[in-house]
Design an enzyme around this catalytic site. Sequence first.
Site, PDB file in Angstrom:
ATOM      1  N   LYS A 115       0.832  -1.213   0.000  1.00  7.65           N
ATOM      2  CA  LYS A 115       0.000   0.000   0.000  1.00  7.65           C
ATOM      3  C   LYS A 115       0.862   1.256   0.000  1.00  7.65           C
ATOM      4  O   LYS A 115       0.483   2.256  -0.590  1.00  7.65           O
ATOM      5  CB  LYS A 115      -0.964   0.015   1.189  1.00  7.65           C
ATOM      6  CG  LYS A 115      -2.138  -0.916   0.984  1.00  7.65           C
ATOM      7  CD  LYS A 115      -3.382  -0.413   1.698  1.00  7.65           C
ATOM      8  CE  LYS A 115      -4.582  -1.268   1.352  1.00  7.65           C
ATOM      9  NZ  LYS A 115      -5.724  -1.050   2.222  1.00  7.65           N
ATOM     10  N   LYS A 197      -4.422 -11.587  -7.344  1.00  7.49           N
ATOM     11  CA  LYS A 197      -5.729 -11.841  -6.706  1.00  7.49           C
ATOM     12  C   LYS A 197      -6.767 -10.849  -7.260  1.00  7.49           C
ATOM     13  O   LYS A 197      -6.417  -9.742  -7.679  1.00  7.49           O
ATOM     14  CB  LYS A 197      -5.627 -11.752  -5.184  1.00  7.49           C
ATOM     15  CG  LYS A 197      -5.485 -10.373  -4.643  1.00  7.49           C
ATOM     16  CD  LYS A 197      -5.679 -10.331  -3.131  1.00  7.49           C
ATOM     17  CE  LYS A 197      -5.590  -8.885  -2.684  1.00  7.49           C
ATOM     18  NZ  LYS A 197      -5.844  -8.598  -1.328  1.00  7.49           N
ATOM     19  N   LYS A 200     -10.555  -4.859  -6.500  1.00  9.81           N
ATOM     20  CA  LYS A 200     -11.244  -3.780  -7.217  1.00  9.81           C
ATOM     21  C   LYS A 200     -10.234  -2.754  -7.736  1.00  9.81           C
ATOM     22  O   LYS A 200     -10.558  -1.942  -8.592  1.00  9.81           O
ATOM     23  CB  LYS A 200     -12.310  -3.140  -6.344  1.00  9.81           C
ATOM     24  CG  LYS A 200     -11.767  -2.311  -5.212  1.00  9.81           C
ATOM     25  CD  LYS A 200     -12.012  -0.839  -5.411  1.00  9.81           C
ATOM     26  CE  LYS A 200     -11.055  -0.065  -4.538  1.00  9.81           C
ATOM     27  NZ  LYS A 200     -11.396   1.280  -4.284  1.00  9.81           N
TER      28      LYS A 200
HETATM   29  P1  TYM Z   1     -10.986  -6.541   2.834  1.00  5.68           P
HETATM   30  O1  TYM Z   1     -12.065  -5.534   3.032  1.00  5.68           O
HETATM   31  O2  TYM Z   1      -9.888  -6.205   1.878  1.00  5.68           O
HETATM   32  O3  TYM Z   1     -11.605  -7.916   2.376  1.00  5.68           O
HETATM   33  C1  TYM Z   1     -12.693  -8.529   3.069  1.00  5.68           C
HETATM   34  C2  TYM Z   1     -12.552 -10.043   3.013  1.00  5.68           C
HETATM   35  O4  TYM Z   1     -12.495 -10.492   1.645  1.00  5.68           O
HETATM   36  C3  TYM Z   1     -11.364 -11.342   1.478  1.00  5.68           C
HETATM   37  N1  TYM Z   1     -10.841 -11.181   0.101  1.00  5.68           N
HETATM   38  C4  TYM Z   1     -10.649 -12.201  -0.750  1.00  5.68           C
HETATM   39  N2  TYM Z   1     -10.870 -13.524  -0.607  1.00  5.68           N
HETATM   40  C5  TYM Z   1     -10.606 -14.307  -1.678  1.00  5.68           C
HETATM   41  N3  TYM Z   1     -10.119 -13.838  -2.852  1.00  5.68           N
HETATM   42  C6  TYM Z   1      -9.875 -12.518  -3.041  1.00  5.68           C
HETATM   43  N4  TYM Z   1      -9.431 -12.082  -4.228  1.00  5.68           N
HETATM   44  C7  TYM Z   1     -10.141 -11.632  -1.956  1.00  5.68           C
HETATM   45  N5  TYM Z   1     -10.033 -10.281  -1.780  1.00  5.68           N
HETATM   46  C8  TYM Z   1     -10.457 -10.035  -0.518  1.00  5.68           C
HETATM   47  C9  TYM Z   1     -10.355 -10.865   2.519  1.00  5.68           C
HETATM   48  O5  TYM Z   1      -9.416 -11.870   2.831  1.00  5.68           O
HETATM   49  C10 TYM Z   1     -11.257 -10.531   3.681  1.00  5.68           C
HETATM   50  O6  TYM Z   1     -11.543 -11.680   4.442  1.00  5.68           O
HETATM   51  N6  TYM Z   1      -8.135  -5.907   6.885  1.00  5.68           N
HETATM   52  C11 TYM Z   1      -9.362  -6.501   6.394  1.00  5.68           C
HETATM   53  C12 TYM Z   1     -10.602  -6.055   7.138  1.00  5.68           C
HETATM   54  C13 TYM Z   1     -10.552  -6.242   8.609  1.00  5.68           C
HETATM   55  C14 TYM Z   1     -10.652  -7.488   9.317  1.00  5.68           C
HETATM   56  C15 TYM Z   1     -10.606  -7.153  10.691  1.00  5.68           C
HETATM   57  C16 TYM Z   1     -10.775  -8.815   8.888  1.00  5.68           C
HETATM   58  C17 TYM Z   1     -10.461  -5.264   9.543  1.00  5.68           C
HETATM   59  N7  TYM Z   1     -10.480  -5.807  10.799  1.00  5.68           N
HETATM   60  C18 TYM Z   1     -10.674  -8.162  11.693  1.00  5.68           C
HETATM   61  C19 TYM Z   1     -10.837  -9.815   9.882  1.00  5.68           C
HETATM   62  C20 TYM Z   1     -10.776  -9.487  11.228  1.00  5.68           C
HETATM   63  C21 TYM Z   1      -9.539  -6.121   4.947  1.00  5.68           C
HETATM   64  O7  TYM Z   1      -9.074  -5.101   4.500  1.00  5.68           O
HETATM   65  O8  TYM Z   1     -10.369  -6.955   4.251  1.00  5.68           O
END
Ligand code: TYM
Length: 331
Positions: A115, A197, A200
């Site tokens: 990032k 992966k 968006k």
């Molecule tokens: P975020 O918002 O980027 O994504 C949400 C969830 O989607 C999953 N994900 C994917 N799974 C499979 N293939 C993909 N291409 C893909 N892209 C995203 C992510 O693994 C996630 O489970 N930091 C986290 C949000 C967060 C969080 C937490 C998660 C904040 N606090 C506490 C768990 C526990 C995030 O940015 O996810």
Amino acid sequence: MEEQKKNMLSLIQPTNTPHLGNYLGAMQNWVKLQNDYNCYFGIADLHSITVRQDPVKLRNQIKESYALLIAAGLDPEKSTLFVQGHNSNHAELSWILSCYTQFGELSRMTQFKDKSAKHADNINAGLFTYPVLMAGDILLYQSDLVPVGADQKQHIEIARDIAIRFNNAYGETFKVPEGFIPKFGARVMSLQDPSMKMSKSDPNPNGFVAIMDDPSVIMKKFKRAVTDSDTFIAFDPENKPGVSNLLSIYTSFTGLTMDEAVKHFDGLGYGSLKTEVAEAVIAGLEPVQNEYKKILSDKAYLEKIMADGAEKASAQARKTLRKVYRKVGLA
Ligand code: TYM
């Protein structure tokens, strides 16, 4: 009975147009797990401001992504569905835990490196301490399990390290959480470049399928999906990443095993594979899309369950935070 269930927590950022990766890697599993665990699911709005956001857009996206959780099948009667920023315990615990997290370990986080390369003009302290806020999210609810996609693995590791360090210093305070990563769907790849992966922020919008994409758009994106130069259909992520990605998506939507899916496509070409995967995705997303529109049109209902969720989550989180204040000597 309720007390015997294990705790589960996971959040999703409101600012990423929710796509198939989020749906299969996260939401779809959350729905499957909600009966067996004491669940906390929510919107990580505080995390999203590590990147500049338009306030009007952000305010709407928080509501929209919350509505999507319910549309995807999460039941606010069974699970606690909440917005992180509506619950000040998260920010408070994050500060305390940041004093128990080392600069060196945060510097090694791959997401921070990625990032900060992408947003070189705004490498803010929040981007750096992001994993501490996330550890706080998890530890506040004494979570046993954290269902996430594979990209969040390193963040779960650091949450565990922080919990263990704190427990060693002050005695048992936090449960040490485990990641819970699905077998298929944990890493949905870009339809245009299956070595990346699905995200968006893919420069090519044909690389990702948004949950709210129209059926015609979904069909078009799958028809353009990159496969490979062979012609046969087999599950082999290393040598046939494009085809394997399509097969994984297909199994996640149809509920077939990988063997059954491969057998189903035996003798068929890539054209049929792409069309059938698109059809399965369109059919699977249709009820989610319809429900989403219905929920968003009922503002009073949405606001009521958001407020109820915040209250339930805060009450739970407060118990842990009080304990932490006492242990550290702040209370
Ligand atoms: P975020 O918002 O980027 O994504 C949400 C969830 O989607 C999953 N994900 C994917 N799974 C499979 N293939 C993909 N291409 C893909 N892209 C995203 C992510 O693994 C996630 O489970 N930091 C986290 C949000 C967060 C969080 C937490 C998660 C904040 N606090 C506490 C768990 C526990 C995030 O940015 O996810």
